[in-house]
Design an enzyme around this catalytic site. Structure first.
Site: not given
Ligand SMILES: Cc1ncc(COP(=O)(O)O)c(C=O)c1O
Length: 444
Positions: A53, A272
């Site tokens: 981010k 994630s």
């Molecule tokens: C830890 C984490 N994984 C995945 C994502 C997903 O990314 P995106 O918002 O670009 O889809 C985010 C987004 O906030 C995140 O903070």
């Protein structure tokens, strides 16, 4: 002048990644079961504030400055699950802006604390892990309310084109360059969908055959930063027709894969990343020439409490509060794993249809009004003792205790047990999972 080859920078902002200063790409060698397909992890925690981010926060601020939308001593507000908040806080600190972040109290304590440490005005609210756009008292509604004041500006990562554009300008070109144009599959977990949309657009412009694969968690999940399918469908950037694959990953598998990445690949990846890799391994075949890049959004260090809640063999979260609170916490934790006290969503639905149980909804009235299981009686947890007189006389009555996601309702079922109700169950996944299954729902 920044000198990326010697890693000497004018300021921390020079560390932000771009094609000349990319985040690392590391090949996964141990836990990938493929003979031919090569799988690389892109380690986004090498960004200066620790997550993917950082790219988005920087790009949103830069674009807003260039267009004159924000100016000196600007007050920013942003509903955030943490990573955007921290990145925005750091960019704001570097530029003399301030930041307010309404966020869900489900966000791990580590993230909320670090935001406060960074000087952010953190407003904690009852909301799902990822802010739900429709929730009347959720983080997004609160941020909108604050942003209505003229001195505040909300950059709004959920609808701001500078979010996917950040990935079009940086992540996509980095992946293309780092793989020498050989990338065949780009895999990203889905939150705002900025990563997949922006990087995917760039990569497809270089080679239309690059496949983009989005990975999302099952309803009622506990993976911070990402959204389940029904949560995704409420966001503006979710454009499933443009992706080449969509994979759903069970919460437990995401956490198990996260553990394996740390243990087998020595990569300090967060939950994630585990989910994204599990999705990649499910969706991509083992074929010569396949070069897969999986975005690993952030590292494990801010997720100790999520890990303790989801990998139970690692022990329980350290107890806090009084002995009485600790006892209650451990009762609730035991209720979670006691199948006599919980009921899964399908069985709850069958019971609801066939036995007409007495359903208590232990959430606050606003949440109940917005959506609830038809016939559920609103008895907020704090008021339950005062409302006991309205419970059925027969202690054998089948009963369901329900809340948003199946956490508060565990306390509800323990309370019912303490009054002698023998057939009370807490609905796992709560109203959210019920709604996502497409079962009948009511609002008042
Ligand atoms: C830890 C984490 N994984 C995945 C994502 C997903 O990314 P995106 O918002 O670009 O889809 C985010 C987004 O906030 C995140 O903070």
């Amino acid at each position: 002048m920044n000198d990326t080859s010697r890693r000497v920078y004018d300021s921390v902002l020079g560390l932000l990644s771009n094609v000349d200063n990319p985040t690392p790409l590391v090949q996964l060698s141990r836990l990938v079961p493929f003979e031919h397909t090569k799988v690389y992890a892109k380690l986004e925690w090498y960004n200066p504030f620790g997550a993917v981010k950082d790219r988005v926060a920087w790009n949103m601020v830069q674009d807003a400055e260039e267009s004159g939308r924000i100016g000196a001593s600007q007050q920013l507000v942003e509903p955030t699950s943490g990573n955007t908040g921290l990145a925005l806080a750091m960019v704001a600190n570097a530029k003399g802006y301030s930041l307010t972040t309404p966020l869900s109290n489900q966000i791990p304590l580590e993230k909320r604390t670090v935001l406060r440490l960074a000087g952010v005005d953190v407003v904690e609210l009852e909301d799902s892990l990822c802010p739900a756009p429709g929730a009347p008292e959720g983080a997004i509604a609160k941020a909108n309310e604050i942003a209505n004041q003229p001195e505040f500006e909300m950059l709004n990562q959920y609808a701001n084109g500078s979010n996917p554009e950040a990935h079009y300008r940086t992540t996509g070109p980095e992946v293309w360059h780092q793989t020498g144009g050989l990338v065949t599959h780009f895999v990203s977990s889905l939150g705002t969908c900025g990563t997949i949309n922006g990087s995917g657009r760039f990569l497809k412009e270089q080679n239309p055959n690059v496949a983009t694969i989005g990975v999302y968690p099952t309803p009622g999940h506990d993976v911070p930063g990402v959204r389940s399918l029904s949560q995704l469908s409420q966001t503006e950037f979710f454009t499933p027709d443009k992706y080449d694959g969509l994979v759903e990953v069970e919460n437990d598998l995401a956490f198990e894969m996260c553990r394996r990445i740390n243990q087998e690949e020595s990569l300090t990846a967060g939950p994630s990343s585990g989910m994204a890799l599990a999705g990649a391994l499910q969706a991509i075949p083992d074929e010569p020439g396949n070069v897969v890049v999986v975005i690993f959004c952030d590292s494990i260090f801010k997720y100790a409490s999520s890990i303790l809640n989801n990998l139970s063999d690692l022990g329980k979260a350290p107890a806090s509060g009084s002995k009485r609170e600790q006892l209650l916490d451990s009762m609730v934790e035991n209720a979670r794993i006691n199948s006599d006290l919980t009921i899964n969503i399908e069985d709850a639905h069958d019971l609801w249809q066939t036995q007409k149980p007495f359903v208590i909804d232990v959430r606050e009235p606003d949440a109940h009004r917005q959506r609830h299981i038809p016939g559920a009686i609103n008895m907020p947890l704090d008021e339950l003792p005062d409302l006991a007189a309205f419970l059925p006389e027969n202690r054998d009555t089948p009963m369901l205790s329900v809340c948003e996601r199946g956490n508060l309702s565990l306390s509800g079922v323990l309370f019912l047990n303490s009054l002698g109700y023998r057939n009370a169950r807490s609905v796992t996944g709560g109203t959210e999972a019920w709604d996502e299954k497409g079962f009948a729902i009511e609002s008042t």
